[in-house]
Design an enzyme around this catalytic site. Structure first.
Site: not given
Ligand code: MLT
Length: 204
Positions: A105, A156, A187
């Site tokens: 992520s 996701d 996700h």
């Molecule tokens: C981010 O902010 O890098 C992406 O939205 C993934 C997350 O951290 O949720």
């Protein structure tokens, strides 16, 4: 390395690639340890904690809202993380020329921006649920010989549907060998991600 929160777990198998663990939003340097140890037993693990706090949630760069990034901060934090990685590899005797990112992520996203902006920081990476943050191709030939796995889920809600393919192209522009793995997932990670990561490591 003073002032940085990080975990360093020396590995027992010199043949196993060292891994740079990059946690997701709200995580810590411990989050991916057991997954990484299952994936690659014996690998040395270097795991920095994201040094941005979003209402107490650790991240690797700032954002104004979900999917709305502070690009100046993304660039500056990416470059600073590359400096940390080099210093840590030197001081801790980690083979940076074999170092693979293993990120989830937000951690996968800074793994991607490292490859785009600081290609010498990594030998490649396993990026779980990445998206396009910097819409900038890697410099020609900057990623030649490096391999990257992008693992995404078909439902996701955080990742726009075209992003995995776009990110693959941005990295391939630098000469990286990019493998994509898509599974019926959201996700959150599923066992299919570990299987894909295992197959990727075996393919190196
Ligand atoms: C981010 O902010 O890098 C992406 O939205 C993934 C997350 O951290 O949720």
């Amino acid at each position: 390395l003073a002032g940085h929160h990080y975990l360093h777990l020396p590995g027992s198998d010199p043949g196993a690639p060292p891994l740079l663990l990059l946690h997701g939003t709200g995580g810590t340097e411990r989050d991916l340890v057991s997954l990484a140890q299952r994936l690659s037993p014996g690998s040395t693990l270097l795991s920095p904690r994201g040094n941005v706090s979003e209402n107490g949630a650790n991240r690797f760069f700032r954002r104004f809202a979900e999917g709305v990034f502070d690009y100046d901060d993304v660039r500056a934090r990416t470059d600073a993380l590359a400096e940390f990685i080099s210093a840590a590899c030197t001081q801790l005797d980690i083979a940076q020329n074999r170092l693979l990112a293993f990120g989830f992520s937000n951690g996968a996203n800074i793994g991607a921006t490292l490859l785009q902006r600081q290609p010498t920081a990594l030998a490649g990476g396993i990026l779980l649920r990445p998206m396009v943050v910097l819409d900038e191709p890697a410099a020609p030939d900057s990623l030649t010989g490096k391999s990257v796995l992008l693992a995404n889920g078909t439902f996701d809600p955080i990742i726009p549907a075209d992003h995995p393919e776009r990110l693959a192209k941005l990295l391939a522009a630098g000469g990286a060998t990019v493998q994509r793995h898509t599974s019926a997932a959201s996700h959150n990670l599923t066992p299919a991600d570990l299987e894909a990561a295992t197959a990727f490591l075996e393919s190196l």
